[in-house]
Design a protein around this motif. Structure first.
Motif, short mmCIF file in Angstrom:
data_model
loop_
_atom_site.label_atom_id
_atom_site.label_comp_id
_atom_site.label_asym_id
_atom_site.label_seq_id
_atom_site.Cartn_x
_atom_site.Cartn_y
_atom_site.Cartn_z
N TRP A 327 20.15 -13.25 -45.68
CA TRP A 327 21.53 -13.62 -45.36
C TRP A 327 22.41 -12.41 -45.60
N PHE A 328 23.17 -12.02 -44.60
CA PHE A 328 23.98 -10.82 -44.82
C PHE A 328 25.20 -10.79 -43.90
N ASP A 329 26.15 -9.96 -44.32
CA ASP A 329 27.39 -9.76 -43.56
C ASP A 329 27.06 -8.82 -42.39
N SER A 330 27.26 -9.30 -41.18
CA SER A 330 26.87 -8.52 -40.00
C SER A 330 27.82 -7.37 -39.71
N LYS A 331 28.98 -7.40 -40.37
CA LYS A 331 30.04 -6.42 -40.16
C LYS A 331 30.67 -6.55 -38.76
N CYS A 332 30.29 -7.59 -38.03
CA CYS A 332 30.97 -7.89 -36.76
C CYS A 332 32.10 -8.87 -37.05
N LYS A 333 33.05 -8.94 -36.13
CA LYS A 333 34.18 -9.85 -36.32
C LYS A 333 33.69 -11.30 -36.41
N THR A 334 32.77 -11.65 -35.53
CA THR A 334 32.24 -13.01 -35.57
C THR A 334 30.71 -12.97 -35.63
N SER A 335 30.17 -14.04 -36.19
CA SER A 335 28.71 -14.15 -36.27
C SER A 335 28.11 -14.20 -34.87
#
Ligand SMILES: Cc1ncc(COP(=O)(O)O)c(C=O)c1O
Length: 386
Positions: A327-335
């Motif tokens: 599980w991680f933060d994609s660093k994109c605005k939206t998933s």
């Protein structure tokens, strides 16, 4: 004639995985080689011992009949024995155990049994969609989604929960975040539910899918005023067998049984008999059998390859101690934006936002691919993402 869905069905949000399946099918139809880290279904096989037992049991005429919605008594006894071995807890197989058709149905049916229209259900967000979907909407209840946060290690904070709620669901090891909890945390949630007259539902589907020496505690080690849902799905790679169990306070189990009595006639007896074999493979000290340990070692190795690879690509990823989810933060605005970019590379991930708005930007990858395919996916990401 026109057929209109009932209002309750119309109120359900679209099930995330259905949409994902459609998007993936489209890519496959375009001839793209897909590496699927999407849905949480183990790719490894069910241990041979269990399959062999099921084949033997399925040939016995008595095992081809209806079971009971509470489940076969000898499986309930085996579950009680397993609780004693695994947690040192005594539970009565007749009043404190109910066999379920996977844990999903019980997660829904417990709300059906105890929640009245208009009452409140607390669901973690992100969380397994059934808590806020079927459990709440089919019961015309109100759902309060309490956000889980990275800075709190994705642990639901009871101080943020509304008082007066009828029911609260928690789930550790957690889908989708991979977070785990200790006994002190369970005690805090248990005490809060006692003080606030809230039924505590503990979804323990991943209790055996743990690594690095971590052992998931049971709520029954804290007290009997709760209900815990276990599953054969992930522990023994038996998702398709549809078998689980609920253990807890006799009144909660009685309500679940009464509800199930109206809607099902129990899981197939031969599958329940095979499940007895599965539980009996555990050592007297609660040690997981070789077959389970081997599977967990494989998931653990894959987890390390994927987490380390993602870190090398610049993502901030925790090494989970439980579940098979990364599980991680994609660093994109939206998933969804990240999910679509990955799909263009032939990689399926699950958008975190599908588990709750508070997880916008996060994604989940399930390590249900062998290591060479994980490496291939990482290579595609290295070349395709910037
Ligand atoms: C958190 C959680 N609970 C429950 C389930 C349902 O498992 P089953 O119905 O196969 O026991 C799942 C399945 O993925 C899950 O992720």
């Amino acid at each position: 004639m026109r057929y209109e869905f009932a209002d309750r069905l119309q109120r359900l949000p679209p099930y995330l995985f259905v949409r994902l399946e459609e998007m993936t099918a489209k890519k496959r139809a375009e001839g793209i080689d897909i590496i699927d880290f999407g849905i949480g279904d183990p790719d490894l096989p069910t241990p041979d011992e269990i399959i062999e037992e099921m084949c033997i049991q399925s040939r016995i005429n008595a095992n081809q009949k209806y079971s009971s919605s509470a489940g076969e008594r000898d499986l309930r006894v085996a579950v009680a024995r397993w609780y004693k071995k695994r947690y040192g807890v005594d539970v009565d197989p007749d009043t404190q155990v109910c066999v379920t058709i996977g844990s999903k149905e019980a997660i829904f049916n417990i709300a059906q049994a105890f929640v009245n229209p208009g009452e409140t259900i607390i669901a973690p967000s992100p969380g397994y969609p059934v808590y806020s979907g079927a459990s709440t909407i089919f019961n015309e209840a109100e759902c309060v989604k309490v956000p889980l946060r990275a800075e709190k290690d994705w642990l639901l904070d009871v101080d943020e929960c509304p008082k007066g709620a009828k029911m609260l669901y928690i789930n550790y090891p957690n889908n989708p975040t991979g977070a785990t909890c200790d006994k002190d945390y369970l005690k805090k949630v248990y005490d809060w539910c006692q003080e606030n007259d809230t039924i505590l539902c503990v979804d323990d589907a991943y209790c055996e899918m743990t690594y690095d020496g971590y052992q998931a505690p049971s709520i029954l080690e804290i007290g009997e005023d709760a209900i815990e849902f276990g599953s054969f799905s992930k522990t023994f790679n038996m998702t398709g067998f549809r078998l689980g169990y609920a253990v807890g306070h006799p009144d909660l189990i009685a309500g679940l049984k009464k509800c199930k009595g109206q809607v099902d006639s129990g899981a197939p007896i031969f599958i329940q008999k095979a499940a007895i074999k599965a539980l009996e493979m555990y050592g007297e000290n609660g040690e997981a059998p070789e077959a389970v340990r081997k599977n967990m070692k494989e998931y653990s190795d894959r987890r390390e390859v994927l987490v380390n690879g993602l870190r090398e690509l610049g993502f901030d990823v925790k090494m989970p101690k439980g579940t098979f989810y990364i599980w991680f933060d994609s660093k994109c605005k939206t998933s969804l934006e990240f999910t679509e970019r990955m799909l263009d590379l032939g990689i399926v991930v699950t958008p975190g936002s599908g588990f709750g708005e508070s997880a916008e930007g996060y994604v989940r990858m399930t390590v249900t691919q062998p290591i060479p395919r994980i490496k291939e996916a990482l290579q595609r990401m290295k070349e395709g993402l910037n």
